[in-house]
Design a protein around this motif. Sequence first.
Motif, PDB file in Angstrom:
ATOM      1  N   VAL A  33       0.836  -1.210   0.000  1.00 47.88           N
ATOM      2  CA  VAL A  33       0.000   0.000   0.000  1.00 47.88           C
ATOM      3  C   VAL A  33       0.865   1.253   0.000  1.00 47.88           C
ATOM      4  O   VAL A  33       0.610   2.206  -0.753  1.00 47.88           O
ATOM      5  CB  VAL A  33      -0.967  -0.006   1.200  1.00 47.88           C
ATOM      6  N   LEU A  67       2.445   1.768  -3.496  1.00 45.80           N
ATOM      7  CA  LEU A  67       1.482   2.213  -4.502  1.00 45.80           C
ATOM      8  C   LEU A  67       1.013   3.637  -4.227  1.00 45.80           C
ATOM      9  O   LEU A  67       0.885   4.446  -5.155  1.00 45.80           O
ATOM     10  CB  LEU A  67       0.285   1.258  -4.540  1.00 45.80           C
ATOM     11  N   GLN A  68       0.766   3.957  -2.977  1.00 45.29           N
ATOM     12  CA  GLN A  68       0.344   5.321  -2.638  1.00 45.29           C
ATOM     13  C   GLN A  68       1.433   6.333  -2.969  1.00 45.29           C
ATOM     14  O   GLN A  68       1.144   7.429  -3.457  1.00 45.29           O
ATOM     15  CB  GLN A  68      -0.028   5.411  -1.160  1.00 45.29           C
ATOM     16  N   GLU A 117      -3.548   9.580  -3.937  1.00 49.61           N
ATOM     17  CA  GLU A 117      -4.901   9.196  -3.546  1.00 49.61           C
ATOM     18  C   GLU A 117      -5.976  10.008  -4.256  1.00 49.61           C
ATOM     19  O   GLU A 117      -7.155   9.883  -3.953  1.00 49.61           O
ATOM     20  CB  GLU A 117      -5.057   9.328  -2.025  1.00 49.61           C
ATOM     21  N   PHE A 168      -6.920   7.241  -7.140  1.00 56.42           N
ATOM     22  CA  PHE A 168      -6.861   5.830  -6.761  1.00 56.42           C
ATOM     23  C   PHE A 168      -7.320   5.617  -5.327  1.00 56.42           C
ATOM     24  O   PHE A 168      -7.038   6.436  -4.446  1.00 56.42           O
ATOM     25  CB  PHE A 168      -5.428   5.293  -6.877  1.00 56.42           C
ATOM     26  N   TYR A 204      -7.348   2.356  -2.290  1.00 58.17           N
ATOM     27  CA  TYR A 204      -6.544   1.186  -1.961  1.00 58.17           C
ATOM     28  C   TYR A 204      -7.293   0.333  -0.958  1.00 58.17           C
ATOM     29  O   TYR A 204      -7.629   0.784   0.130  1.00 58.17           O
ATOM     30  CB  TYR A 204      -5.200   1.623  -1.368  1.00 58.17           C
ATOM     31  N   SER A 206      -6.898  -3.310   0.898  1.00 58.30           N
ATOM     32  CA  SER A 206      -6.094  -4.495   1.203  1.00 58.30           C
ATOM     33  C   SER A 206      -6.848  -5.369   2.183  1.00 58.30           C
ATOM     34  O   SER A 206      -7.578  -4.866   3.044  1.00 58.30           O
ATOM     35  CB  SER A 206      -4.753  -4.076   1.813  1.00 58.30           C
ATOM     36  N   TRP A 231      -7.307  -0.174  -6.222  1.00 56.51           N
ATOM     37  CA  TRP A 231      -6.373  -1.279  -6.062  1.00 56.51           C
ATOM     38  C   TRP A 231      -6.949  -2.277  -5.072  1.00 56.51           C
ATOM     39  O   TRP A 231      -7.311  -1.912  -3.954  1.00 56.51           O
ATOM     40  CB  TRP A 231      -5.030  -0.764  -5.533  1.00 56.51           C
ATOM     41  N   ILE A 291      -5.848  -5.604  -3.049  1.00 59.43           N
ATOM     42  CA  ILE A 291      -4.562  -6.181  -2.672  1.00 59.43           C
ATOM     43  C   ILE A 291      -4.766  -7.314  -1.673  1.00 59.43           C
ATOM     44  O   ILE A 291      -5.409  -7.128  -0.636  1.00 59.43           O
ATOM     45  CB  ILE A 291      -3.667  -5.104  -2.025  1.00 59.43           C
ATOM     46  N   ILE A 304      -2.302  -8.436  -6.690  1.00 58.59           N
ATOM     47  CA  ILE A 304      -2.444  -6.987  -6.848  1.00 58.59           C
ATOM     48  C   ILE A 304      -3.268  -6.758  -8.111  1.00 58.59           C
ATOM     49  O   ILE A 304      -2.851  -7.154  -9.202  1.00 58.59           O
ATOM     50  CB  ILE A 304      -1.081  -6.291  -6.982  1.00 58.59           C
ATOM     51  N   LEU A 358      -5.912  -3.895 -10.313  1.00 58.82           N
ATOM     52  CA  LEU A 358      -6.471  -2.553 -10.477  1.00 58.82           C
ATOM     53  C   LEU A 358      -7.848  -2.683 -11.112  1.00 58.82           C
ATOM     54  O   LEU A 358      -7.998  -3.309 -12.163  1.00 58.82           O
ATOM     55  CB  LEU A 358      -5.557  -1.693 -11.354  1.00 58.82           C
ATOM     56  N   TRP A 416     -10.467  -9.473  -3.250  1.00 60.30           N
ATOM     57  CA  TRP A 416      -9.014  -9.542  -3.397  1.00 60.30           C
ATOM     58  C   TRP A 416      -8.507 -10.955  -3.610  1.00 60.30           C
ATOM     59  O   TRP A 416      -7.381 -11.147  -4.054  1.00 60.30           O
ATOM     60  CB  TRP A 416      -8.331  -8.898  -2.194  1.00 60.30           C
TER      61      TRP A 416
END
Length: 287
Positions: free
Chosen positions: A57, A60-61, A66, A69, A71, A73, A90, A92, A112, A114, A222
Amino acid sequence: MKDLEDILAIARDVGWKAADILHSYYHGTVKDPDLQVQYKQSEPVTIADVTVSQYIVQRLQAAFGEQDFAYISEETYKSQLQLQNSQLVWLIDPLDGTRDFINKTGDYAIHIALIQEHRPILSVVAVPEAETIYYAIKDGGTFKETPTATVAVKLSPTKPVEDLTLVVSRSHRHERLEYLLQNLPCQNQKAVGSVGCKIATILEQNADIYISLSGKSAPKDWDIAAPELILTEAGGNFTHFDGSPLQYHTGDINQWGGLLASNSNSHQLLCQEAQRILSEFDRIKKV
């Protein structure tokens, strides 16, 4: 937004480095090898899950911010409600197959994916013990990458339905699923942990079919999104039993019902058989 190829390059690098972290926990080469196993809703969680989740995370961040996108997880998920307006999400899973990770079967993976408009457009599935990542972009094909080579993966099914092999879970079994598996026209089975590893087994043509049938619980977004895209972009299929496509980031993280993944031109037949067998089971249980 960056080009998808640029996004994929970053996601692949994240996947490789996350795989290195898990590999070090798996083989006990980290400074503190204690996995600190805890249980949440009867499912194990280790310090490796948490550490890798934080790593993915944060990477990617740092790369994408943000603004465009969101996120999600497995280890940090609270509620999707505040994320409904995000165009790109995302999904995850930092350690898919935690039980197998703890039990040292080698069948664990990193997912992972998208998501855009409820469908995966990019995915990476890393299998640390195989030193392999599989990756795909929507309409761009699937690729297998190892430390020494990258090759395209393309499935070419030729087997009759009775010769197909199902890849099945070592856990997450229940009566309805057992009845379905026992009555399908194909009876060859191979036990593999982690959805990512199961789909990798199909990509490697060591199995042909994977079936998920929710009981009291269901696989989560996920668990499925990244493996789905690497399979379908290689020429396979991954649908509900009624043939409808899977949807992600819908407000419910569960993938309820029956799901069938295959490399087979018998996919539609198997979906129809699964529905027929389950209807038969339901009739028997009502008697």
